[in-house]
Design a protein around this motif. Structure first.
Motif, PDB file in Angstrom:
ATOM      1  N   UNK A   1      -1.832   7.478  -6.293  1.00  0.00           N
ATOM      2  CA  UNK A   1      -1.941   8.474  -5.230  1.00  0.00           C
ATOM      3  C   UNK A   1      -2.186   7.863  -3.867  1.00  0.00           C
ATOM      4  N   UNK A   2      -2.888   6.708  -3.818  1.00  0.00           N
ATOM      5  CA  UNK A   2      -3.346   6.211  -2.505  1.00  0.00           C
ATOM      6  C   UNK A   2      -3.606   4.708  -2.536  1.00  0.00           C
TER       7      UNK A   2
ATOM      8  N   UNK B   1       0.856  -1.173   0.000  1.00  0.00           N
ATOM      9  CA  UNK B   1       0.000   0.000   0.000  1.00  0.00           C
ATOM     10  C   UNK B   1       0.895   1.227   0.000  1.00  0.00           C
ATOM     11  N   UNK B   2       0.322   2.400   0.174  1.00  0.00           N
ATOM     12  CA  UNK B   2       1.094   3.639   0.217  1.00  0.00           C
ATOM     13  C   UNK B   2       0.800   4.390   1.511  1.00  0.00           C
TER      14      UNK B   2
ATOM     15  N   UNK C   1       0.653   8.049   3.418  1.00  0.00           N
ATOM     16  CA  UNK C   1       0.170   9.298   2.823  1.00  0.00           C
ATOM     17  C   UNK C   1       1.191   9.934   1.885  1.00  0.00           C
ATOM     18  N   UNK C   2       0.743  10.240   0.690  1.00  0.00           N
ATOM     19  CA  UNK C   2       1.590  10.848  -0.339  1.00  0.00           C
ATOM     20  C   UNK C   2       1.428  12.364  -0.263  1.00  0.00           C
ATOM     21  N   UNK C   3       2.497  13.098   0.071  1.00  0.00           N
ATOM     22  CA  UNK C   3       2.353  14.549   0.278  1.00  0.00           C
ATOM     23  C   UNK C   3       1.938  15.317  -0.966  1.00  0.00           C
ATOM     24  N   UNK C   4       2.471  14.922  -2.140  1.00  0.00           N
ATOM     25  CA  UNK C   4       2.226  15.701  -3.364  1.00  0.00           C
ATOM     26  C   UNK C   4       1.370  14.879  -4.323  1.00  0.00           C
ATOM     27  N   UNK C   5       0.142  15.318  -4.516  1.00  0.00           N
ATOM     28  CA  UNK C   5      -0.752  14.663  -5.470  1.00  0.00           C
ATOM     29  C   UNK C   5      -0.708  15.335  -6.837  1.00  0.00           C
TER      30      UNK C   5
END
Length: 381
Positions: free
Chosen positions: A284-285, A265-266, A268-272
């Protein structure tokens, strides 16, 4: 407006259909030289995902290839019934969550996109992109390039675009589990059609459902160190389940078993998004399959992103609105799914407490109110 989409899995074609419905032209660029007709096992399309597909009038081909699976019964490896929970909530028209081969889901949304005029080009592995301010240029491994107004990355958990967009972006996070799946024809396994039997085994997690046809669809999640991959996965799986009081080991013996697939999984990705580029779906998620929400979240993304692009004159404002609307929900689902995955990889002591507490947890979480945040979410164009 012309939009470039990288990735022709599930998110890419659905995004292209959503964009087309709001009057935006797009083209999909797929890294592999052919489609994914024979890739993957099966997955859950939850009722909220089917509702989002219906907004695009693209749900019927999916339902035609899927089996309804509205309920889940939880069991311990000793054969003790731990409780029951809904697999999604029934829609107003009666539609419930369905299970479908990934290849059939891919084929359904890909063919529907093509029928609506979406162009798909294969063998286009993106290596870099350039945002000039007035357009974005995608460069591919074969030396070609494509120009568009926007670039939407639907290239999955190992997204190349995500790394280019933000070199500091978090890497995919290994869940501690390898995934397997199969279908045994006329297995003769007792079970009520439409019910997933989810088994917290002594060494691994096993799930199966019996279709109306009598076929048994099964999957397994095996705790294992990443990279520890034996020559014979079937032997390892049978050994993991042979002491459990259920048909898991027998079903595995009767199935061809492909190589295990590590589950990621990922965080939280700061830059979408930045400039003319935005991430969507697993790029993204990414969530583990434990929530049964991966495909559904990608479908929701497609509808929301298309609406934001239609309603906002500036793409930057559209991307900000898309992220603001989607981030809280998807990160909650990812965290929820991670909690479930962690319970599948429990050690000997943790297993005892899990099996003791699970009935109380299921009683608390089995009501429609407790599940509504995930399944009653509605999107619109």
């Amino acid at each position: 407006m012309k939009v470039l989409i990288t990735g022709c899995g599930i998110a890419g074609p659905v995004t292209a259909m959503a964009l087309r419905q709001v009057g935006i032209d797009s083209e999909i660029f797929e890294a592999y030289p052919q489609g994914a007709e024979n890739v993957g096992s099966f997955l859950n399309v939850a009722s909220n995902g089917l509702a989002a597909l219906s907004v695009l009038d693209a749900h019927r081909p999916v339902l035609a290839s899927a089996i309804p699976t509205p309920r889940m019964v939880m069991w311990s490896g000793t054969g003790k019934r731990l409780g029951e929970v809904a697999n999604g909530l029934r829609l107003d028209d009666g539609t419930v969550s369905h299970t479908i081969l990934r290849s059939d889901l891919y084929r359904a949304v890909r063919d529907e996109a093509v029928n609506r005029g979406v162009r798909i080009t294969y063998g286009k592995r993106l290596t870099s992109f350039e945002d000039t301010g007035s357009e974005v240029i995608a460069m591919f491994e074969d030396g070609t390039s494509a120009r568009g107004d926007l670039l939407i990355a639907a290239d999955g958990v190992h997204s190349r675009v995500r790394r280019l967009l933000d070199p500091q972006a978090p890497a995919p996070r290994y869940s501690g589990l390898y995934s397997f799946g199969g279908i045994v024809k006329n297995a003769g396994v007792p079970g009520e059609p439409g019910v997933y039997n989810m088994i917290f085994g002594k060494r691994a997690f096993f799930g199966y459902t019996v279709a109306e046809s009598g076929d048994t669809w099964w999957f397994a999640n095996l705790p294992r160190e990443l990279g520890d991959e034996p020559a014979n996965w079937k032997r390892v799986l049978v050994k993991a389940f042979e002491r459990d009081a259920n048909p898991s080991a027998d079903l595995i013996r009767r199935s061809p078993v492909d190589d295990g697939v590590p589950i990621y999984d990922l965080p939280p990705v700061p830059v979408w998004h930045r400039g003319r580029v935005v991430l969507t779906g697993d790029a993204a998620h990414a969530t583990t399959p434990s929530s049964g929400q991966g495909a559904s979240l990608a479908i929701e993304d497609a509808v929301v992103l298309a609406r934001c692009l239609r309603e906002e004159r500036d793409h930057r404002e559209a991307f900000k609105r898309f992220e603001a609307e989607r981030r809280p929900r998807v990160e909650r689902v990812v965290a929820y799914s991670k909690t479930i995955s962690n319970s599948k990889a429990a050690g000997p002591v943790a297993r005892v407490f899990r099996d003791l507490l699970m009935p109380f947890f299921l009683k608390r979480s089995a009501s429609q109110e407790s599940l509504a945040w995930m399944y009653r979410y509605q999107v619109a164009l």
